[in-house]
Design an enzyme around this catalytic site. Sequence first.
Site: not given
Lengths: 380, 408
Positions: B131-132, B134, B166, B249, B382
Site C-alpha cells: 500500500q503506497g 504514506s 509494508s 480493514e 488520535e
Amino acid sequence: MDVTLTREQTEIVRQVRRFLDNESPMKYVRAMFDDQRGFSDRLWAGIAEMGWTAMRLPEEFSGLNMPFVDLCLVLEEMGRALLPGPFFSTVLLAADALVQAGTPAQKAKYLPGIAEGKIRGTLALYEPDSGADPGYVRMAAEFNGNEFVLSGTKLFVPDVQCANFIVVAARTAPACDSTKAISLFCVDLPDERVSIAPLRTMDGTRKLFAVEFRDVRVGEESVLGQLHEGWSSLRPVLQRAQVGICADSVGAAQKSMEMAADYAKIRIQFDQPIGAYQAVKHRCAQMFEAVESARSLMYWAAWAQDEADPQEAALAASSAKSYCCEVGTSVSTSAIQVLGATGFSWEHDIHLFLKRAKANEMVLGDPVYHREQVALILAG
Amino acid sequence: MDFRLTPAQEEFGKGFTAWLEKNLPENWDTSRHNTFDSWEKEAEAHRRFNKRLFDAGYAGMHYPKEYGGQGKTLMEEVIVLETLASTCFELKIAGIITFGMAVPTIFVCGTEEQKREFISKALDGSHIWCQGFSEPNAGSDVVNVSTRAVKENGHYIVNGQKIWTSFAHIADYCILLVRTDPKAPKHKGLSYLLMDMKLPGIDVRPITQITGASEFNEVFMEDVRVPAEMLVGREGDGWRIAITTLMFERAVGDAVMGGLFVRNIRNMIHMARHMKRSGRPIIQDPVFRQQLAQAYIDVKILKSHGYRALSQLLKGGLPGPEGSISKLLWSESNQRICERALNMQGPSSQLMRGSPWAIQDGMWQHLFLRSKGNTIEAGTSEIQRNIIGERVLGLPKDISRVSRQKEI
Ligand SMILES: Cc1cc2nc3c(=O)[nH]c(=O)nc-3n(C[C@H](O)[C@H](O)[C@H](O)COP(=O)(O)OP(=O)(O)OC[C@H]3O[C@@H](n4cnc5c(N)ncnc54)[C@H](O)[C@@H]3O)c2cc1C
C-alpha cells in the site's frame, strides 16, 4: 450468530424510554433521592402495569417468561433514567431467587403478587465482615428440632423499608466450604424480631439498610431450595443480578457521555466550542469507546445467562461486572471534567450518575473480586 | 440476540479446523508465535499456504465465484480468518495489505477487467500487494500526497517517493495514491493506481523497525510507466477510494484479532504456570491474576464487539458506531496484553529470541515491540478519536482545520 436487537426489542427500549421520560424525570429522581422511602406508589403501579415486574416470571404465576436479554434492555433504560426504587431488589434478587429455587407453594405465595406490583422483596446477604465477597456468609440459622432460629446482622440490604419479605442467606452447617453450608430462607415482614436501620449512603436512588435478626423463627416451609445448598441456588441468581447491574451502568454511562458531548458543542471558551479542543474531543471519544465496549460485553453476558453453558455464563457475568461498572464510574467522572464547575455543582444532574455508578461498581462483588473469579475459572 | 454460530457454520468451522491440521507447514507450532529465517522464506510460505487454502476452497469465502471466491457470506470468511489467526497468524501477515485492503477495494471500486485480473491471483497467493499511501510529508494528513502522475500516451508517468510501505520488498503490486491534478483542491487532485512492482524505475529500500526486522520500506519512483487501465475509478476519485480502503480493514479487524489474542492468553497462562517469583508460580500471585483476568476481558470485549459489528454488516448495514472503534480496540488492547505478558517476566523480560534462558523463545519481546506500531499504522489512535469525536458524536472541528477547509 446475530448480535443485533430484534424489532420487538427495539420497541421495548422505545417504550421504556418514553415511559420513564414521562413518569420518572430528573425532578422525580431528585425528590426520591432525598425521600426516605425512595419511590412513589403511583410509579410502582405504572411499572407493574407495563409488565416489567413480570418479565422473567413463569407463565403459570402471571409471568411473561421473557429472555433475560430483554430485561437487561429495560434495565439499561432504567440506568439511563436513574430510576429510583425497589425494582432491582424485587425483580432481580427476591423474585429471581424464588424462580430459581422456590417450591410451587412458595412461588404461588409470592410471584403473582410480584407480577401485579403488590408484593416486593429483597435479599439479605452481606455481613459486616464480608468485604467485597458476596459469598462470605457467617450468620447462623440453628435448627432447634422444630424451627430455624436466625440471629445476626446483615448489611447493605436494599429497599427493605418497603419489602414484604426478605430472602436471607445463613449458615446451617459448619462446613468451611460455603457451597455446602449456606441455606436460604424466606422471612415475611414485618416481624417484630427483625429491626431495620437506614444507612446513610452516597447514592440516594437505591436505599440500603442494616438489618438485625434477633432469634427470628421460621418453619421448614420457609427454606428456599435445598438445605445447605443455598449457594448453588443463589449463584445463578447473583450472576444475573450482576449482569443486570451492568446494564444499569451502561445506561447511566451512555447518558453521562451524552450530557458531556452536548455541553462540549455549546460551551464556548477561547472563541470556540470546547469540543473543538482535542483534549476535550478525545476525552469524549474515549467515553464513547468505553460505553460501546461495555455494551457489547453486557450483551454477551446477558445472552450467556440464558443460552451458554454454566462456565461461560459465570465467566461472562464476572467479566462484565468488573468492566462495565468501572466504565460507569470512569465515564461519569470524565463527564464531570468536561462540564467544569457546572458539573461539580449539586444543581447539575451529573453527580447523581457518578453516585449511582460508584454504588453499582461496589455492589455484588467489586471489580477485584470479579477479576479473581475470572482468573479462578481460567487458571484454577 | 445470539452469539452462537448456526449448526451449519459450526460444522463448516470444524471442517476447516480439521483441514488445517493436515495442511499446515511441517513442524508448525500452533501454540505460539512462529518466525521465519528470511523474508523470502516468509513470502514463499505465505504464497504456498494461500495456494492450498485456495485449492481447498477456503480463500475469499465471501467473494463471488467468478472472481475466484466461494460465494458464501462474510461470516464464513471470518470463521476462516479467526481460526487462522489463532493457529498460524504468521502465515497470513505478508497478506495483510493484500486481503485487508487491496482485494476489497478492487472488488468494490475496480473495473470488471481489474476484478478478473487481480482478485483470484491475490486469493491463490500468486500476488502479494503493498500500500503506497504514506509519504514523508503525508502521514496522518494523507491528503498531502505529492507523488506525481502525469497521463501520457496511455500511461501514467509516476515520479515521487512513498515511505513506510509494508511488504514492498516482497510485493508484486501496489495500491498507489498519486496526485494527478496539482491545481485542483488537495483532496480532489488525487487518483488511485494499481502499480506493478516490477516496472522499471521503482527502487525499494528497506527501513529497519524497532523490532530489528524490516517489514516496511521506502519506495522511490522515477518515470515509472503505469498503464492507464490501472486507474481505479476516475481521475480525481483517489481520495474517496482511499477512504474506502481504510474502512475495510476495520470491519473484520476485531473478530480476527480476537482469534490471535486467544492464543496469546493461552500462552500467558502457560507461562504463568511455569515461571516463578520468589520461588512460587506466578499463577498464584494475586496481582498477576488480576492482570490475566483483565487481559481475558479485553479479548472478550474485542470478540463480542466484533460480532456486534459483524452482525450489522451481515444484515447489509454499514459499519455503525461500533465499527468506528474497532481499530482503537484491537490496537490498544494488544499493547496492554503484550505489556502485561512482559511484566510477568521480571528481569527475564530483557531476554530476546535466541538468548539462553529466553522465555518462550523471546516471542513476547517481539510482540511487545511490534504492538507499538499498532496505534500508528492504518490511522493513528488520535486520528481515530478525531473521527469518532467529529463524525459520531458531532463535535466541531477545530478552528485551524475549519479555516483550511474554507481555503479549499
Ligand atoms: C508498522 C507500520 C506499518 C505501516 N505500513 C504502511 C503501509 O504499508 N503503507 C502506507 O502507506 N503507510 C504505512 N504506514 C504509515 C502509517 O500509515 C503512518 O505512520 C500513519 O498514517 C501516521 O503518519 P506519520 O507516521 O507520518 O505520523 P504523523 O502523522 O506525523 O503523526 C505523528 C503524531 O502526531 C499525531 N497527529 C497527527 N495529526 C494529528 C491530528 N490532526 N490530531 C491529533 N494528533 C495528530 C499522530 O497521531 C501521531 O501521534 C505504516 C506505519 C507503521 C508504523
